[in-house]
Write a protein that holds these residues in place. Structure first.
Motif, PDB file in Angstrom:
ATOM      1  N   TRP A  93      -1.740   1.143  -4.759  1.00  0.00           N
ATOM      2  CA  TRP A  93      -1.341  -0.164  -4.241  1.00  0.00           C
ATOM      3  C   TRP A  93      -0.738  -0.949  -5.405  1.00  0.00           C
ATOM      4  O   TRP A  93      -1.084  -0.699  -6.567  1.00  0.00           O
ATOM      5  N   HIS A  94       0.162  -1.861  -5.092  1.00  0.00           N
ATOM      6  CA  HIS A  94       0.740  -2.688  -6.161  1.00  0.00           C
ATOM      7  C   HIS A  94       1.381  -3.941  -5.574  1.00  0.00           C
ATOM      8  O   HIS A  94       1.759  -3.956  -4.400  1.00  0.00           O
ATOM      9  N   ALA A  95       1.510  -4.965  -6.392  1.00  0.00           N
ATOM     10  CA  ALA A  95       2.220  -6.176  -5.977  1.00  0.00           C
ATOM     11  C   ALA A  95       3.658  -5.791  -5.640  1.00  0.00           C
ATOM     12  O   ALA A  95       4.213  -4.860  -6.225  1.00  0.00           O
ATOM     13  N   HIS A  96       4.239  -6.478  -4.655  1.00  0.00           N
ATOM     14  CA  HIS A  96       5.605  -6.124  -4.264  1.00  0.00           C
ATOM     15  C   HIS A  96       6.485  -7.365  -4.216  1.00  0.00           C
ATOM     16  O   HIS A  96       7.034  -7.735  -3.181  1.00  0.00           O
ATOM     17  N   ILE A  97       6.598  -8.013  -5.364  1.00  0.00           N
ATOM     18  CA  ILE A  97       7.471  -9.170  -5.499  1.00  0.00           C
ATOM     19  C   ILE A  97       7.800  -9.286  -6.984  1.00  0.00           C
ATOM     20  O   ILE A  97       6.912  -9.157  -7.828  1.00  0.00           O
ATOM     21  N   LEU A 150      10.693   5.481   0.035  1.00  0.00           N
ATOM     22  CA  LEU A 150      10.841   5.026   1.402  1.00  0.00           C
ATOM     23  C   LEU A 150       9.494   4.522   1.898  1.00  0.00           C
ATOM     24  O   LEU A 150       8.490   5.222   1.789  1.00  0.00           O
ATOM     25  N   HIS A 151       9.483   3.315   2.440  1.00  0.00           N
ATOM     26  CA  HIS A 151       8.255   2.767   3.023  1.00  0.00           C
ATOM     27  C   HIS A 151       8.051   3.333   4.437  1.00  0.00           C
ATOM     28  O   HIS A 151       9.019   3.618   5.139  1.00  0.00           O
ATOM     29  N   GLY A 152       6.797   3.437   4.847  1.00  0.00           N
ATOM     30  CA  GLY A 152       6.485   3.720   6.249  1.00  0.00           C
ATOM     31  C   GLY A 152       6.598   5.168   6.688  1.00  0.00           C
ATOM     32  O   GLY A 152       6.179   5.510   7.791  1.00  0.00           O
ATOM     33  N   MET A 159      13.672   0.735   1.642  1.00  0.00           N
ATOM     34  CA  MET A 159      13.928   1.931   0.834  1.00  0.00           C
ATOM     35  C   MET A 159      14.593   1.450  -0.444  1.00  0.00           C
ATOM     36  O   MET A 159      15.548   0.669  -0.391  1.00  0.00           O
ATOM     37  N   HIS A 160      14.090   1.912  -1.575  1.00  0.00           N
ATOM     38  CA  HIS A 160      14.631   1.397  -2.833  1.00  0.00           C
ATOM     39  C   HIS A 160      14.298   2.317  -3.987  1.00  0.00           C
ATOM     40  O   HIS A 160      13.445   3.195  -3.873  1.00  0.00           O
ATOM     41  N   CYS A 161      14.983   2.066  -5.094  1.00  0.00           N
ATOM     42  CA  CYS A 161      14.647   2.769  -6.323  1.00  0.00           C
ATOM     43  C   CYS A 161      13.348   2.167  -6.850  1.00  0.00           C
ATOM     44  O   CYS A 161      13.185   0.952  -6.868  1.00  0.00           O
ATOM     45  N   HIS A 162      12.415   3.023  -7.264  1.00  0.00           N
ATOM     46  CA  HIS A 162      11.139   2.516  -7.767  1.00  0.00           C
ATOM     47  C   HIS A 162      11.182   2.239  -9.272  1.00  0.00           C
ATOM     48  O   HIS A 162      10.154   1.956  -9.892  1.00  0.00           O
ATOM     49  N   LEU A 163      12.364   2.320  -9.879  1.00  0.00           N
ATOM     50  CA  LEU A 163      12.532   1.770 -11.227  1.00  0.00           C
ATOM     51  C   LEU A 163      12.805   0.290 -10.963  1.00  0.00           C
ATOM     52  O   LEU A 163      13.840  -0.063 -10.408  1.00  0.00           O
ATOM     53  N   TRP A 173       0.888  -1.172   0.000  1.00  0.00           N
ATOM     54  CA  TRP A 173       0.000   0.000   0.000  1.00  0.00           C
ATOM     55  C   TRP A 173       0.911   1.202   0.000  1.00  0.00           C
ATOM     56  O   TRP A 173       1.275   1.729   1.046  1.00  0.00           O
ATOM     57  N   HIS A 174       1.318   1.550  -1.206  1.00  0.00           N
ATOM     58  CA  HIS A 174       2.424   2.475  -1.415  1.00  0.00           C
ATOM     59  C   HIS A 174       2.092   3.876  -0.887  1.00  0.00           C
ATOM     60  O   HIS A 174       1.175   4.519  -1.379  1.00  0.00           O
ATOM     61  N   GLY A 175       2.856   4.310   0.112  1.00  0.00           N
ATOM     62  CA  GLY A 175       2.660   5.654   0.671  1.00  0.00           C
ATOM     63  C   GLY A 175       1.818   5.665   1.928  1.00  0.00           C
ATOM     64  O   GLY A 175       1.787   6.682   2.627  1.00  0.00           O
TER      65      GLY A 175
HETATM   66 CU1  C2O Z   1       5.791   1.241  -4.478  1.00  0.00          CU
HETATM   67 CU2  C2O Z   1       8.586  -0.694  -2.256  1.00  0.00          CU
HETATM   68  O1  C2O Z   1       7.210   0.211  -3.435  1.00  0.00           O
END
Ligand code: C2O
Ligand code: CU
Length: 571
Positions: free
Chosen positions: A125-129, A476-478, A533-537, A82-84
């Protein structure tokens, strides 16, 4: 899915907006299925939620609790992120595979349970794998509380505009092949708006997103970049838009002809339609902003803005004129990007303050960029000079563990899963934006940074020129973070902090680190858990441009991460 269907979904969505009550629990069921989809005259099986691409929108009000039961009916392992969403106290519901949870396996289900606290606006929202998010994605729409209004003109209608990428081939095969050979992955065949590539591709004009509008009205467009690997420019012919929100935080409104939206970013803009019926239609287009070396999908997605005429004879129907086309910034226009991002400022008023950390407890200087890995013996690799492509933060290419970091952390069993010695500074100093060093090999490791509860953190993200300067969409998550400074070349810790904006910097969860430059962000680690935390590319994520923050519990009971939900998937 055909245009009629899409239209139906979006209309239902629009009507649904107006009626939602406050403080509710909202239940959703997400069925992970596969179905056939045809784009550009290529039919293939895609993975989707409820057989829709984009998937169903999550619509709620600020303060609502949301429960989403995800049922996996496909062969692939799946998780949803749940991005953001800040996930205050609900770190188990964040969703990145092997970070906060083991994936949901075939025929298993998991219920994500969280409350939307202190946020209103558009997220996704998006799959995260792996690359499953290429077709498993959808909007998150958080409306203000019932008795609250927008800090801008009330829109006549709200429309989600979701950018995506279409591959004629199976994206899972594309990334698997790239990781195997070490070369760059094949690029996508089209960009999409709400799943539709539009008339500028071969065999695609019937799959065109059409936005029908009335004259003299204000529309709120909820823009979402769900593309895998591409930052996008967007523009509507003969119309300007007013940016009012970024990543579910209101910003000082400003108007613009074109805008930049990087993968993982969301942006709400107001579109004022012309006062009278124009005698034409208008294209809205997006194409990539690209700064790297190598190949990229340089195609253009288009949708149509059409003024809907009453059927009465007072309004003669439209003459068949060609639609107006927008002028997008050039695909390498860093100048446009710099100017555009500088205009994004927090509202920073009494009602919506910008709580920028003024003091910093811990400072980090992270290089972000590409690198190489050795080619395994007796194989040939297609990366630079026969190596394999890699990507890293401070030369660490993050290896995902085989159980989730959060589970290891919570049970006190991090030994053999991860370490907490992620380097605070680049292990080797060099001219990051000058001639790259001879040795570009990365280190593979599962290292994290451990933070005490409520640590105030500053991270300077420094792009490198190893294998080419390139803009990275850092997520960045969270947390939301404030982008307190940015510039080109190498960050200067003596001179640059004096120029930081600690008053009204934009607050986001995803930010494009300037190509060949740096960005300084600040956040308060007030949320216990393990945060990716990661690049979203996605290609850079797959190559290892990722790391995790372990935020420890605070002393108070409400500052502790609760135990995992009983249905948390097992590895
Ligand atoms: Cu939208 Cu870790 O991602
Ligand atoms: Cu990147």
């Amino acid at each position: 899915m055909g245009f009629q269907n899409q239209l139906f979904i979006f209309c239902t969505l629009l009507l649904g907006f107006l009626k939602l009550a406050d403080g509710k629990t909202r239940h959703y069921t997400f069925n992970i299925d596969s179905h056939n989809m045809t784009r550009l005259c290529h039919t293939r099986s895609v993975l989707s939620v409820n057989k829709q691409v984009p998937g169903p929108p999550l619509v709620a009000r600020e303060g609502d609790r949301v429960l989403i039961k995800v049922k996996n009916h496909v062969a692939n392992n799946v998780t949803i992120h749940w991005h953001g969403v800040r996930q205050l106290g609900t770190g188990w519901a964040d969703g990145p595979a092997y970070v906060t949870q083991c994936p949901i396996q075939t025929n298993q289900s998991f219920t994500y349970n969280f409350t939307l606290t202190g946020q209103r606006g558009t997220l996704l929202w998006h799959a995260h794998i792996s690359w499953l998010r290429s077709s498993i994605y959808g909007p998150i729409i958080i409306l203000p509380r019932r008795n609250e209004s927008y800090p801008f003109e009330k829109p006549y209608k709200e429309v989600p505009i979701m950018f995506g990428e279409w591959f004629n081939a199976d994206p899972e095969a594309v990334i698997a092949e790239a990781l195997q050979t070490g070369g760059g992955p094949n690029v996508s065949d089209a960009y999409t708006i709400n799943g539709l590539p539009g008339p500028l591709y071969n065999c695609s004009s019937k799959d065109t997103f059409k936005l029908k509008v009335k004259p003299g009205k204000t529309y709120l467009l909820r823009l979402i970049n769900a593309a895998l690997n591409d930052e996008l420019f967007f523009s509507i012919a003969n119309h300007t838009v007013t940016v009012v929100e970024a990543d579910a935080v209101y910003v000082k409104p400003f108007s613009t002809d074109s805008l930049l939206i990087t993968p993982g970013q969301t942006m709400n803009v107001l579109l004022k339609t012309k006062p009278d019926f124009p005698n034409s239609t208008f294209l809205m287009e997006a194409w990539p902003y690209f700064t790297g070396l190598g190949t990229f999908d340089n195609s253009t997605v288009a949708g149509i803005l059409e003024y809907q005429r009453p059927t009465s004879s007072n309004y003669p129907s439209l003459k068949k004129l060609p639609p107006y086309k927008p002028t997008l910034p050039l695909m390498n226009s860093t100048a446009f990007v710099t100017n555009f991002t500088r205009q994004l400022r927090s509202l920073a008023n009494a009602k919506f303050p910008a709580n920028v950390p003024q003091k910093v407890d811990r400072k980090f200087y992270f290089t972000v960029g590409l690198g190489t890995m050795p080619c395994p013996k007796n194989t040939t690799c297609q990366g630079p000079n026969g190596t394999k492509f890699a990507a890293s933060i401070n030369n660490m290419s993050f290896v995902l563990p085989s159980i989730a970091l959060l589970q290891a952390h919570f049970s006190g069993q991090s030994n053999g899963v991860y370490t907490t010695d992620f380097p605070a500074n680049p292990p080797v100093q060099f001219n990051y934006t000058g001639t790259p060093p001879n040795n570009t090999m990365v280190t593979n490791a599962t290292k994290t940074v451990q933070l005490a509860y409520n640590t105030s953190v500053e991270v300077v993200l420094q792009d490198t020129t190893i294998l080419g300067a390139e803009s990275h969409s850092l997520h960045l998550h969270g947390f939301n973070f404030f982008i307190v400074g940015q510039g080109f070349g190498n960050y200067d810790s003596n001179k640059d902090p004096a120029k930081f904006n600690l008053v009204d910097p934009v607050e986001r969860n995803t930010f494009g680190v300037p190509a060949g430059g740096w960005a300084a962000i600040r956040f308060l680690a007030d949320n216990p858990g393990v945060w990716f935390m990661h690049c979203h590319l996605d290609v850079h994520t797959s190559w290892g441009l990722r790391m995790a923050w372990v935020v420890l519990d605070g002393p108070q009971p409400n500052q502790k991460l609760p135990p995992p939900p009983s249905d948390l998937p097992k590895c």
